[in-house]
Design a protein around this motif. Structure first.
Motif, PDB file in Angstrom:
ATOM      1  N   ALA A 135       0.830  -1.206   0.000  1.00 17.49           N
ATOM      2  CA  ALA A 135       0.000   0.000   0.000  1.00 17.49           C
ATOM      3  C   ALA A 135       0.868   1.262   0.000  1.00 17.49           C
ATOM      4  O   ALA A 135       0.511   2.267  -0.625  1.00 17.49           O
ATOM      5  N   ASP A 136       2.036   1.198   0.637  1.00 13.37           N
ATOM      6  CA  ASP A 136       2.872   2.404   0.752  1.00 13.37           C
ATOM      7  C   ASP A 136       3.625   2.740  -0.535  1.00 13.37           C
ATOM      8  O   ASP A 136       4.227   3.810  -0.625  1.00 13.37           O
ATOM      9  N   VAL A 137       3.604   1.868  -1.535  1.00 13.58           N
ATOM     10  CA  VAL A 137       4.285   2.194  -2.798  1.00 13.58           C
ATOM     11  C   VAL A 137       3.291   2.288  -3.964  1.00 13.58           C
ATOM     12  O   VAL A 137       3.678   2.187  -5.126  1.00 13.58           O
ATOM     13  N   ALA A 138       2.017   2.538  -3.642  1.00 10.33           N
ATOM     14  CA  ALA A 138       0.973   2.578  -4.679  1.00 10.33           C
ATOM     15  C   ALA A 138       1.296   3.556  -5.814  1.00 10.33           C
ATOM     16  O   ALA A 138       0.997   3.302  -6.974  1.00 10.33           O
ATOM     17  N   GLY A 139       1.958   4.676  -5.471  1.00 10.86           N
ATOM     18  CA  GLY A 139       2.217   5.693  -6.483  1.00 10.86           C
ATOM     19  C   GLY A 139       3.573   5.531  -7.178  1.00 10.86           C
ATOM     20  O   GLY A 139       3.935   6.339  -8.039  1.00 10.86           O
ATOM     21  N   ALA A 140       4.295   4.486  -6.817  1.00  6.80           N
ATOM     22  CA  ALA A 140       5.661   4.330  -7.337  1.00  6.80           C
ATOM     23  C   ALA A 140       5.687   3.817  -8.772  1.00  6.80           C
ATOM     24  O   ALA A 140       4.731   3.195  -9.262  1.00  6.80           O
TER      25      ALA A 140
END
Ligand SMILES: Nc1ncnc2c1ncn2[C@@H]1O[C@H](COP(=O)(O)OP(=O)(O)OP(=O)(O)O)[C@@H](O)[C@H]1O
Length: 227
Positions: A135-140
């Motif tokens: 969830a913490d790298v969704a925008g990567a």
């Protein structure tokens, strides 16, 4: 079209060759029961990826009969194929993530193709990224992630549309043992929820640890070596 989940995929005397080359698959009979979990093994070049390609309905056999979810592939109208294929999630050996899209948009792709509404798409993709721990790298950009993370994006994308059948080609090939076990636990969870699973692998350790039936390809022929 409503698919009967009592019928997954059935192969009868399936043969396959690339162009004019030798037959890579010969007389393959396979009946994937709904809710089953199989390993697929075989030496390098034995035809595992080719068999997965046919199971994914990405190619037609050179001979024999393929039936998917109760539909005979040779009689199926071309326009009905994409809908049928949406019942199948595929995790490729080389991930096949799209570099120009974020992690979120890679996972969202099957839902966009199925024209799922934006609000439920955001919810489903969010839940899926939580589930695979990303969830913490969704925008990567997926290229900035480790191999194990990329593999989990590929898994999230393969299952976000809740396919009846999940196929995976050497999903632990480029990750360490701990990540491999983590990936297998995800597959186990899907299996418990009713998804039919088939995983091609060389990883003997995982095959020992997760005692599912083992299919083996040898000389283009498929056999069951562990029931
Ligand atoms: N696109 C292609 N064109 C021609 N021959 C091919 C093609 N793809 C695979 N082959 C051949 O088909 C045979 C089976 O290949 P396949 O990739 O299915 O094996 P595999 O068991 O998945 O191997 P690995 O474990 O190394 O991934 C090999 O002899 C391979 O060279």
């Amino acid at each position: 079209m409503v698919y009967d989940p009592k019928h997954m995929i059935r192969f009868e005397e399936v043969g396959f060759r690339y162009g004019n080359g030798p037959e890579v698959l010969r007389d393959v009979d396979l009946d994937l029961a709904p809710g089953s979990f199989h390993w697929l093994t075989g030496a390098s070049g034995a035809g595992k990826s080719t068999l997965l390609k046919l199971l994914h309905l990405a190619d037609h056999p050179t001979r024999g009969r393929v039936e998917a979810f109760g539909e005979d592939l040779s009689e199926l109208k071309r326009r009905h194929l994409p809908k049928l294929r949406r019942q199948i999630g595929m995790v490729f050996q080389d991930f096949r993530l799209l570099d120009h899209l974020t992690v979120f948009d890679n996972v969202a792709l099957p839902l966009r193709l199925a024209r799922v509404r934006d609000s439920s798409l955001r919810k489903d993709v969010g839940e899926m990224l939580d589930w695979v721990g990303l969830a913490d790298v969704a925008g990567a950009d997926p290229r900035t992630l480790s191999g194990g993370q990329q593999q989990r994006v590929a898994i999230a994308r393969a299952v976000v549309a809740r396919p009846l059948l999940l196929l995976a080609d050497e999903p632990t090939g480029s990750v360490d043992e701990a990540t491999g076990t983590r990936i297998l636990r995800l597959f186990q969870e899907l299996h418990r929820l009713g998804t039919t699973v088939l995983v091609a692998t060389h990883n003997e350790l995982l095959i020992e640890r997760f005692p599912h039936p083992v299919l083996r390809l040898e000389d283009g022929q498929l056999g069951l070596v562990r029931a």
